[in-house]
Design an enzyme around this catalytic site. Structure first.
Site, short mmCIF file in Angstrom:
data_model
loop_
_atom_site.label_atom_id
_atom_site.label_comp_id
_atom_site.label_asym_id
_atom_site.label_seq_id
_atom_site.Cartn_x
_atom_site.Cartn_y
_atom_site.Cartn_z
N ASN A 9 0.86 -1.18 0.00
CA ASN A 9 0.00 0.00 0.00
C ASN A 9 0.90 1.23 0.00
O ASN A 9 1.48 1.59 1.02
CB ASN A 9 -0.90 -0.01 1.24
CG ASN A 9 -1.77 1.24 1.34
OD1 ASN A 9 -1.86 2.01 0.39
ND2 ASN A 9 -2.39 1.43 2.49
N LYS A 11 0.13 4.28 -0.29
CA LYS A 11 -0.50 5.45 0.34
C LYS A 11 -0.26 6.71 -0.51
O LYS A 11 -0.27 6.64 -1.74
CB LYS A 11 -0.02 5.61 1.79
CG LYS A 11 -0.29 4.36 2.62
CD LYS A 11 -0.05 4.56 4.09
CE LYS A 11 -0.36 3.28 4.86
NZ LYS A 11 -0.20 3.46 6.31
N HIS A 95 -9.52 0.88 5.41
CA HIS A 95 -8.25 1.19 6.07
C HIS A 95 -8.50 2.16 7.21
O HIS A 95 -9.34 3.05 7.11
CB HIS A 95 -7.26 1.77 5.06
CG HIS A 95 -5.85 1.78 5.56
ND1 HIS A 95 -5.39 2.71 6.46
CD2 HIS A 95 -4.80 0.96 5.29
CE1 HIS A 95 -4.11 2.47 6.73
NE2 HIS A 95 -3.73 1.42 6.03
N GLU A 97 -7.01 4.66 8.16
CA GLU A 97 -6.86 6.06 7.80
C GLU A 97 -8.13 6.59 7.14
O GLU A 97 -8.48 7.76 7.31
CB GLU A 97 -5.64 6.21 6.88
CG GLU A 97 -4.34 5.98 7.63
CD GLU A 97 -3.17 5.61 6.74
OE1 GLU A 97 -2.09 5.37 7.30
OE2 GLU A 97 -3.34 5.57 5.50
N GLU A 167 -5.12 -5.14 10.78
CA GLU A 167 -4.13 -4.10 11.00
C GLU A 167 -4.42 -3.38 12.33
O GLU A 167 -5.26 -2.47 12.36
CB GLU A 167 -4.14 -3.08 9.86
CG GLU A 167 -3.69 -3.64 8.53
CD GLU A 167 -3.33 -2.54 7.54
OE1 GLU A 167 -2.20 -2.53 7.06
OE2 GLU A 167 -4.17 -1.67 7.29
N GLY A 173 2.49 2.31 10.82
CA GLY A 173 3.40 3.44 10.64
C GLY A 173 4.07 3.92 11.91
O GLY A 173 4.68 4.98 11.93
N SER A 212 3.42 -2.18 10.44
CA SER A 212 4.87 -2.14 10.57
C SER A 212 5.51 -3.50 10.27
O SER A 212 6.44 -3.94 10.95
CB SER A 212 5.28 -1.66 11.97
OG SER A 212 4.83 -0.34 12.19
#
Length: 255
Positions: A9, A11, A95, A97, A167, A173, A212
Site C-alpha cells: 500500500n 499510500k 483502512h 486512515e 491491522e 506506521g 509495521s
C-alpha cells in the site's frame, strides 16, 4: 491450502519517476519468486502508468480505495467499474486512515465491499483496533463488529475469494508491531468468528497481517498458521525491503 498474498500500500507517495523506478526494481527482485501472490496499490493517479509498467510480470495491480457509486455526479471519486477497466484486481477498503480521517463507518465500508464483489473485484477489507481499544481488551469486539458489517448484510459467502487484513491501528506506521503470538491469536479469532457462519469459507479466506511489517519481522509472522501474507506500508516503497517480505511469505508456505 491458502495461497499467501503480500500487497504493498503506497499510500500518498509517488511520482512518474518513482513508479517506473520502483516497479522496475520489484520486477528484478521478484522475477524468480513463486509460492506467494504479490500486488501493489499506487495512488489512483498512477494506476494506468503502473499497469503498463507491470505488463508481463506476476505482480498484480491494486487500488487504495473505491467509491460506492458506479457513476454520476460524485466529484473526485473513483468507481469500481473504473478500477476494473484500468486493470486493478485487489481493492483496499476500510483502512484505518479512511475510517479516521474520512469518518467511514462499518456500514459504509460494507457497501463498498458489496460494490466490489458485484464488479468481480477482490476486496481487501482492513479491520483492527486502536491502542485505546487494545488496552481496554476490546480487540476481539472491534474486529467482530467490523466483520459483522459484511456478514450480516451479505452473508459468509461474500468472503469467498476475498481478503481480510488485520491491522492493529496502533502498529500502523509507528514502528510497533504485534508479536507473532499476538497477531496469530487475533487471526485465529477472525477465522473462528467467520467459521460460526461457514466453516468452509473460514478455512479458505486469506487473512493478512498489517502494521509495521518489515524485513526483520516478516518470517516469524508468516510462520504462524493463520497469517496468510501481509498488507505492507512503508516497506513497500523500497524494492529490496518489499522483496524480502514476499520471499519470507513464499518460504513459509513451502515450509
Amino acid at each position: 491450502m491458502r495461497h499467501p498474498l503480500v500487497m504493498g500500500n503506497w499510500k500518498l507517495n509517488g511520482s512518474t519517476h518513482m513508479v517506473n523506478e520502483l516497479i522496475t526494481g520489484l520486477r528484478k527482485e521478484l522475477s524468480s519468486v513463486t509460492g506467494c501472490d504479490v500486488a501493489i496499490a499506487p495512488p489512483s493517479l498512477y494506476l494506468s502508468q503502473a499497469k503498463q509498467a507491470l505488463a508481463g510480470s506476476r505482480i498484480a495491480l491494486g487500488a487504495q480505495d473505491v467509491d460506492v457509486n458506479l457513476s454520476g455526479a460524485f466529484t473526485g471519486e473513483t468507481s469500481a467499474a473504473m478500477l476494473k477497466d484500468i486493470g486493478a484486481e485487489y481493492i483496499i477498503i476500510g483502512h484505518s486512515e479512511r475510517r479516521t480521517y474520512h469518518q467511514e463507518s462499518d456500514e459504509f465500508i460494507a457497501k463498498k465491499f458489496a460494490t466490489l464483489k458485484q464488479q468481480g473485484l477482490i476486496p481487501v477489507l482492513c479491520i483492527g483496533e486502536t491502542e485505546q481499544e487494545n488496552e481496554a481488551g476490546q480487540t476481539e469486539t472491534v474486529c467482530a463488529r467490523q466483520i459483522d458489517a459484511v456478514l450480516n448484510t451479505l452473508g459468509a459467502e461474500a468472503f469467498q475469494g476475498t481478503i481480510i487484513a488485520y491491522e492493529p491501528v496502533w502498529a500502523i506506521g509507528t514502528g510497533k508491531s504485534a508479536t507473532p503470538a499476538q497477531a496469530q491469536a487475533v487471526h485465529k479469532f477472525i477465522r473462528d468468528h467467520i467459521a460460526q457462519r461457514d466453516t468452509a469459507i473460514a478455512k479458505q479466506v486469506i487473512i493478512q497481517y498489517g502494521g509495521s511489517v518489515n524485513a526483520d519481522n516478516a518470517a516469524e509472522l508468516f510462520a504462524q498458521p493463520d497469517i496468510d501474507g501481509a498488507l505492507v506500508g512503508g516497506a513497500s516503497l523500497k524494492a529490496d525491503a518489499f522483496a524480502i517480505i514476499v520471499k519470507a511469505a513464499a518460504a513459509a508456505k513451502k515450509a
